[in-house]
Design a protein around this motif. Structure first.
Motif, PDB file in Angstrom:
ATOM      1  N   LEU A  69      -1.055  10.646   2.265  1.00  0.00           N
ATOM      2  CA  LEU A  69       0.094   9.853   1.848  1.00  0.00           C
ATOM      3  C   LEU A  69       0.404  10.002   0.363  1.00  0.00           C
ATOM      4  O   LEU A  69       1.482   9.614  -0.081  1.00  0.00           O
ATOM      5  CB  LEU A  69      -0.139   8.373   2.179  1.00  0.00           C
ATOM      6  CG  LEU A  69      -0.236   8.047   3.671  1.00  0.00           C
ATOM      7  CD1 LEU A  69      -0.515   6.569   3.879  1.00  0.00           C
ATOM      8  CD2 LEU A  69       1.051   8.451   4.392  1.00  0.00           C
ATOM      9  N   THR A  70      -0.512  10.586  -0.390  1.00  0.00           N
ATOM     10  CA  THR A  70      -0.240  10.866  -1.801  1.00  0.00           C
ATOM     11  C   THR A  70       0.384  12.250  -1.951  1.00  0.00           C
ATOM     12  O   THR A  70       1.337  12.447  -2.710  1.00  0.00           O
ATOM     13  CB  THR A  70      -1.532  10.778  -2.636  1.00  0.00           C
ATOM     14  OG1 THR A  70      -2.093   9.469  -2.491  1.00  0.00           O
ATOM     15  CG2 THR A  70      -1.256  11.048  -4.106  1.00  0.00           C
ATOM     16  N   ARG A 108       5.001   9.235   3.264  1.00  0.00           N
ATOM     17  CA  ARG A 108       4.709   7.876   2.784  1.00  0.00           C
ATOM     18  C   ARG A 108       5.976   7.024   2.743  1.00  0.00           C
ATOM     19  O   ARG A 108       5.973   5.870   3.184  1.00  0.00           O
ATOM     20  CB  ARG A 108       4.056   7.928   1.400  1.00  0.00           C
ATOM     21  CG  ARG A 108       3.751   6.565   0.805  1.00  0.00           C
ATOM     22  CD  ARG A 108       3.187   6.684  -0.593  1.00  0.00           C
ATOM     23  NE  ARG A 108       4.048   7.433  -1.483  1.00  0.00           N
ATOM     24  CZ  ARG A 108       5.125   6.935  -2.074  1.00  0.00           C
ATOM     25  NH1 ARG A 108       5.489   5.679  -1.866  1.00  0.00           N
ATOM     26  NH2 ARG A 108       5.868   7.693  -2.872  1.00  0.00           N
ATOM     27  N   ALA A 154      -6.607   3.071   5.348  1.00  0.00           N
ATOM     28  CA  ALA A 154      -6.673   4.525   5.508  1.00  0.00           C
ATOM     29  C   ALA A 154      -5.636   5.011   6.507  1.00  0.00           C
ATOM     30  O   ALA A 154      -5.403   4.379   7.546  1.00  0.00           O
ATOM     31  CB  ALA A 154      -8.069   4.939   5.968  1.00  0.00           C
ATOM     32  N   TYR A 155      -5.026   6.117   6.168  1.00  0.00           N
ATOM     33  CA  TYR A 155      -4.064   6.756   7.093  1.00  0.00           C
ATOM     34  C   TYR A 155      -4.849   7.426   8.204  1.00  0.00           C
ATOM     35  O   TYR A 155      -5.671   8.319   7.978  1.00  0.00           O
ATOM     36  CB  TYR A 155      -3.225   7.776   6.330  1.00  0.00           C
ATOM     37  CG  TYR A 155      -2.232   8.515   7.192  1.00  0.00           C
ATOM     38  CD1 TYR A 155      -1.231   7.830   7.881  1.00  0.00           C
ATOM     39  CD2 TYR A 155      -2.287   9.902   7.305  1.00  0.00           C
ATOM     40  CE1 TYR A 155      -0.310   8.506   8.666  1.00  0.00           C
ATOM     41  CE2 TYR A 155      -1.364  10.597   8.083  1.00  0.00           C
ATOM     42  CZ  TYR A 155      -0.378   9.888   8.768  1.00  0.00           C
ATOM     43  OH  TYR A 155       0.530  10.566   9.546  1.00  0.00           O
ATOM     44  N   SER A 180      -6.757   3.717  -0.918  1.00  0.00           N
ATOM     45  CA  SER A 180      -6.768   4.542   0.286  1.00  0.00           C
ATOM     46  C   SER A 180      -8.079   4.495   1.060  1.00  0.00           C
ATOM     47  O   SER A 180      -8.128   5.002   2.195  1.00  0.00           O
ATOM     48  CB  SER A 180      -6.450   5.996  -0.061  1.00  0.00           C
ATOM     49  OG  SER A 180      -5.127   6.113  -0.531  1.00  0.00           O
ATOM     50  N   ASP A 213      -1.186   6.627  -3.908  1.00  0.00           N
ATOM     51  CA  ASP A 213      -2.501   6.285  -4.468  1.00  0.00           C
ATOM     52  C   ASP A 213      -2.963   7.470  -5.305  1.00  0.00           C
ATOM     53  O   ASP A 213      -3.585   8.406  -4.798  1.00  0.00           O
ATOM     54  CB  ASP A 213      -3.483   5.984  -3.336  1.00  0.00           C
ATOM     55  CG  ASP A 213      -4.874   5.642  -3.862  1.00  0.00           C
ATOM     56  OD1 ASP A 213      -5.032   5.539  -5.097  1.00  0.00           O
ATOM     57  OD2 ASP A 213      -5.787   5.486  -3.033  1.00  0.00           O
ATOM     58  N   PHE A 225       0.832  -1.204   0.000  1.00  0.00           N
ATOM     59  CA  PHE A 225       0.000   0.000   0.000  1.00  0.00           C
ATOM     60  C   PHE A 225       0.865   1.253   0.000  1.00  0.00           C
ATOM     61  O   PHE A 225       0.570   2.251  -0.675  1.00  0.00           O
ATOM     62  CB  PHE A 225      -0.923  -0.012   1.213  1.00  0.00           C
ATOM     63  CG  PHE A 225      -1.648   1.281   1.450  1.00  0.00           C
ATOM     64  CD1 PHE A 225      -2.642   1.709   0.579  1.00  0.00           C
ATOM     65  CD2 PHE A 225      -1.328   2.087   2.536  1.00  0.00           C
ATOM     66  CE1 PHE A 225      -3.311   2.909   0.791  1.00  0.00           C
ATOM     67  CE2 PHE A 225      -1.989   3.288   2.755  1.00  0.00           C
ATOM     68  CZ  PHE A 225      -2.992   3.696   1.880  1.00  0.00           C
ATOM     69  N   GLN A 282      -6.434   9.111  -5.413  1.00  0.00           N
ATOM     70  CA  GLN A 282      -6.816  10.041  -4.342  1.00  0.00           C
ATOM     71  C   GLN A 282      -5.697  11.067  -4.171  1.00  0.00           C
ATOM     72  O   GLN A 282      -4.916  11.019  -3.205  1.00  0.00           O
ATOM     73  CB  GLN A 282      -7.017   9.276  -3.039  1.00  0.00           C
ATOM     74  CG  GLN A 282      -8.062   8.181  -3.086  1.00  0.00           C
ATOM     75  CD  GLN A 282      -9.436   8.710  -2.710  1.00  0.00           C
ATOM     76  OE1 GLN A 282      -9.777   8.821  -1.539  1.00  0.00           O
ATOM     77  NE2 GLN A 282     -10.227   9.048  -3.711  1.00  0.00           N
ATOM     78  N   LEU A 309      -2.246   3.043  10.382  1.00  0.00           N
ATOM     79  CA  LEU A 309      -3.024   2.630   9.215  1.00  0.00           C
ATOM     80  C   LEU A 309      -4.213   1.797   9.679  1.00  0.00           C
ATOM     81  O   LEU A 309      -4.053   0.813  10.396  1.00  0.00           O
ATOM     82  CB  LEU A 309      -2.143   1.817   8.251  1.00  0.00           C
ATOM     83  CG  LEU A 309      -1.022   2.579   7.573  1.00  0.00           C
ATOM     84  CD1 LEU A 309      -0.090   1.619   6.824  1.00  0.00           C
ATOM     85  CD2 LEU A 309      -1.577   3.632   6.610  1.00  0.00           C
ATOM     86  N   SER A 359      -5.107  12.863  -0.746  1.00  0.00           N
ATOM     87  CA  SER A 359      -4.934  12.099   0.494  1.00  0.00           C
ATOM     88  C   SER A 359      -3.545  12.382   1.066  1.00  0.00           C
ATOM     89  O   SER A 359      -2.597  12.660   0.331  1.00  0.00           O
ATOM     90  CB  SER A 359      -5.105  10.610   0.230  1.00  0.00           C
ATOM     91  OG  SER A 359      -4.105  10.139  -0.648  1.00  0.00           O
TER      92      SER A 359
END
Length: 814
Positions: A503-504, A510, A657-658, A653, A495, A490, A498, A683, A501
């Motif tokens: 982490l993106t 990330r 989910a973060y 995501s 991602d 992941f 998204q 997570l 988001s």
């Protein structure tokens, strides 16, 4: 639900050659040394050799012994002579005429013996259908679920009397499909059984089109006797919920729900040492037994006079392009999951017998129980044959409280909140020791844990309380990313669906989390006794995995080559064996291409897991095999393909989910999470499922982390399990297998019950104990180095080595 047996008298072809061709991407065709063959099968290369002696890549062996993986008659050079033709059948679905002196009376006796062997799958009644010339025979034992009258009996016959079938499993959305067949196409049903839909839909739409209409879990064999379309069709559901295995004995293609059904038909079991050593039994279509293969999930076989035996794919999982930006709102996606899950559960409550629920301390089974309760109370949906006012019967396992693995208290609090009845089975060391051998016999493969033995014990409860059908939570973790195994992949890539988001948009966050999670996961695995495989350089095939850790994860529970006999370890093919290559060889070329560039790494990881561990372990020894051992049908609403196809297209995501601000009391999170680091804790697995089922579960479950269903692995010296393994794993018993090093087993027995209690050593005892049990109960022949080497059982590609070509001079695998 039932047990089925069937076999095909292989048709004589004008060209004197038939092919089993895995078209539509079942691992490609015709590769040299297993490249793109069916799970590494050598395709056309290496067929026959000189009088069957080795051929290229060692196919067939001397004097044509073995045919498909060692099956056809002794001294049958290239399949010319078949000395094992008697006792060959397990039901006979011959295309026509080639009977080998079988009479209806003899065939009837054989079929009944075969069905009796798997009578646990269907103790309510049995039936046989044999064609007038005795070239076709179908056997069935019935577990009556829908239509308890004689009209629900099998084998089935179409309304025109020309199509015959045996069906295992359940077809859902029965009322609508029945209405379509009857009103729009004029099909005349002669009963209320859902199994009749297989015959009706095939007659109306033909193959493969009719598979599109089959919703549920199933395995079947069907014979079409109509002029111009004579054929045998055999198919298996999309995920492999229902088993279907095949082999060849004396020129006959045998098929059954379990391999033990072949025993009365002349099958003489031998070990597929290659599949054991390289892990192929878990990754591809091989089993532990030489020449016995699985019909793969989402595949069907067709046997015709013109084309011989062909295997094709009718369905596969698909994921969204990882660069496509998601346009749906979170609320829309949550509602989409909720609606499809509720519908899936509603359909699976249809039965003419009582229906219960397997309830653990996790969110999946608890959500099922909650939705069932609401459907009954608010929508007045019957719970099987029971009135909506009936309390839902839930069944749960209770391990010893001090084991650290007992979740029964969570299940009990859930049951109290829902107002359902919970019935518990105590599983302790004595019961695990008592049930170990029976579990191995029914599963027909080993496992790394005793959780399958606990599931075997759990499955005694429903029938004791008058329940034949249970709903379970299998498949949720696989599709909603519930396992911690999925977290590294992941985090491997952003991602892009998204873009906003955390982490993106924050690549530094990330990447730092990826490094931390990778280390934390490895530490968790070490703590629970995962196998420490030698670090090896990545092969060319692993490039298709696009850096995914899943190939390595899938072999964490697979023994190293040190367990095997010196003659196995000394083969050059197993020096530096990398079982990750077996994983990759099992995947279809088009799937590997998508993994390289189209799918997000987490989705690639889910795909690999579902094709291997889900199909060949979780749905086997933790599913059908342990449930049907006690004549219990389990239904898996999370594996409804209408639901999974929707979930597969959701962004990664919303599954993982973060969520950094988590304050759960870690002591309440189970043994796996007690020592998890901050990266893993930030997570939230199965996030969108939690939101979708929020109305049906307790606050405790909504917040609780995923804990896999594991059994304790540390037990006292001198206890029931220690005594079991000391008695079972004698030098004589282990050396009778032929492929293990007894000294390693002896050392494992000592380490497993040392003061420290070596978990990895205990898992070795569990593997070997299952193999010894299978040898004793099946009468499996001792593996012999001379047999394997002289017949070319190994070559330079491990996955190809243990896959043997189907070749007796008239048939071949392409």
């Amino acid at each position: 639900m039932c047990g089925i047996t069937a076999s095909i008298v292989l048709p004589q072809c004008k060209s004197e050659r038939h092919t089993i061709s895995p078209t539509n991407g079942v691992d490609g065709t015709n590769g040299v040394d297993g490249n793109n063959g069916t799970n590494g099968i050598n395709g056309i290369n290496g067929i026959n050799g000189i009088n069957g002696i080795n051929g290229i890549n060692g196919i067939n062996g001397i004097n044509g012994i073995n045919g498909i993986n060692g099956i056809n008659g002794i001294n049958g050079i290239n399949g010319t002579d078949h000395t094992n033709d008697t006792d060959g059948i397990n039901g006979t679905n011959g295309i026509h005429g080639h009977v080998d002196d079988h009479t209806i009376e003899t065939l009837t006796t054989q079929l009944r013996a075969s069905i009796d062997t798997i009578n646990h799958r269907g103790p309510d009644e049995s039936g046989i259908w044999i064609s007038p010339d005795a070239s076709i025979g179908l056997g069935h034992c019935r577990l009556s679920i829908n239509d308890l009258s004689p009209s629900g009996s099998q084998p089935l016959t179409s309304d025109d009397g020309q199509i015959h079938a045996v069906v295992n499993g359940e077809i859902y959305d029965y009322d609508r499909l029945r209405d379509v067949c009857a009103t729009e196409h004029g099909y005349q049903f002669n009963g209320e059984s859902d199994s009749q839909l297989v015959v009706a839909l095939y007659k109306i739409y033909g193959a493969p089109a009719f598979f599109e209409h089959l919703r549920g879990e199933f395995a079947f064999v069907l014979y079409d006797s109509r002029e111009g379309s004579k054929k045998v069709i055999a198919g298996r559901d999309r995920f492999g919920i229902k088993p279907l295995v095949w082999t060849v004995v004396g020129g006959r293609l045998l098929m059954a729900a379990e391999a033990k059904a072949f025993l009365p038909m002349g099958w003489e079991p031998e070990w597929d040492v290659g599949a054991v050593v390289d892990g192929g039994w878990m990754m591809d279509d091989r089993t532990l037994f030489k020449g016995v293969r699985k019909v793969l999930p989402g595949h069907w076989m067709e046997v015709t006079e013109e084309r011989g035996v062909q295997t094709r794919k009718y369905w596969d999982a698909e994921y969204e392009d990882k660069t496509k930006v998601e346009t749906r709102t979170i609320d829309d996606m949550v509602l989409g999951v909720r609606e499809r899950l509720v519908e899936s559960i509603r359909l699976r409550l249809r039965a003419d017998v009582p229906v219960g629920v397997y309830l653990s301390g996790g969110i999946d089974s608890s959500a099922v129980a909650g939705i069932v309760t609401q459907l009954a109370k608010e929508n007045h949906v019957k719970i099987g044959s029971q009135a909506p006012s009936t309390r839902v019967a839930c069944f749960s396992v209770r391990f010893p409280e001090d084991s650290g693995y007992d979740e029964s208290s969570v299940a009990e609090r859930t049951a109290d909140w829902l107002g359902v009845e919970v019935i518990k089975r105590d599983v302790d060391e004595a019961s695990l020791a008592r049930d170990f051998a029976d579990t191995a016999y029914h599963c027909e493969h080993h496992h790394f844990d005793l959780n399958c033995v606990a599931k075997f014990a759990l499955s005694t409860l429903p029938r004791e309380h008058g329940v034949k059908v249970v709903l379970t939570g299998e498949g949720a973790d696989e599709h909603f990313a519930g396992y911690s195994y999925f977290t590294p992949d992941f985090l491997r890539e952003p991602d892009l669906s998204q873009p906003d988001s955390p982490l993106t948009s924050n690549s530094e966050l990330r990447e730092s989390m990826y490094s931390a999670v990778d280390a934390e996961i490895k530490a968790l695995f070490r703590n629970i006794g995962a196998t420490q495989h030698e670090d090896l350089p990545d092969s060319e095939a692993l490039a298709d995995a696009n850096g995914s850790v899943m190939p390595a994860t899938l072999v964490l529970w697979h023994p190293t080559t040190q367990l095997f006999a010196p003659w196995v370890r000394e083969l050059k093919e197993y020096r530096g064996l990398d079982c990750r290559d077996t994983v990759m060889a099992s995947l279809a070329p088009e799937a590997r291409a998508k993994m390289r560039s189209l799918w997000h790494p987490m989705h690639s990881a889910q795909y690999m897991w579902n094709k291997s561990s889900l199909a060949n372990v979780l749905l086997s020894c933790l599913g059908d095999r342990t449930e049907m051992a006690h004549s219990v049908e389990a239904r898996t609403p999370f594996l409804d393909h209408h639901l999974t196809e929707y979930v597969n297209k959701l962004p990664p995501s919303v599954k993982l989910a973060y969520s950094p601000a988590q304050n759960e009391e870690q002591s309440e999170q189970g043994p796996l999470w007690k020592n998890a680091g901050s990266a893993l804790q930030s997570l939230k697995e199965k996030w969108i499922l939690r939101e979708a089922v929020r109305p049906y579960i307790t606050d405790e479950l909504y917040k609780r982390r995923k804990n896999p269903f594991l059994a304790p692995t540390r037990w006292p010296q001198g206890g029931a399990l220690h005594r079991l393994f000391r008695g079972l794993l004698t030098r004589e018993a282990v050396e009778a297998l032929g492929f293990l090093d007894y000294a390693v087993v002896e050392e494992a027995l000592e380490r497993a019950y040392s003061l420290k209690g070596d978990t990895q050593a205990f898992r070795t005892l569990v593997y070997v104990g299952a193999w010894v049990t299978l040898r004793e109960r099946f009468g499996v022949k001792k593996a012999n180095k001379d047999d394997w080497v002289s017949q070319g059982r190994f070559n330079g590609n491990q996955a190809a080595a243990a896959n043997q070509s189907f070749n007796d001079g008239r048939y071949s695998l392409e």
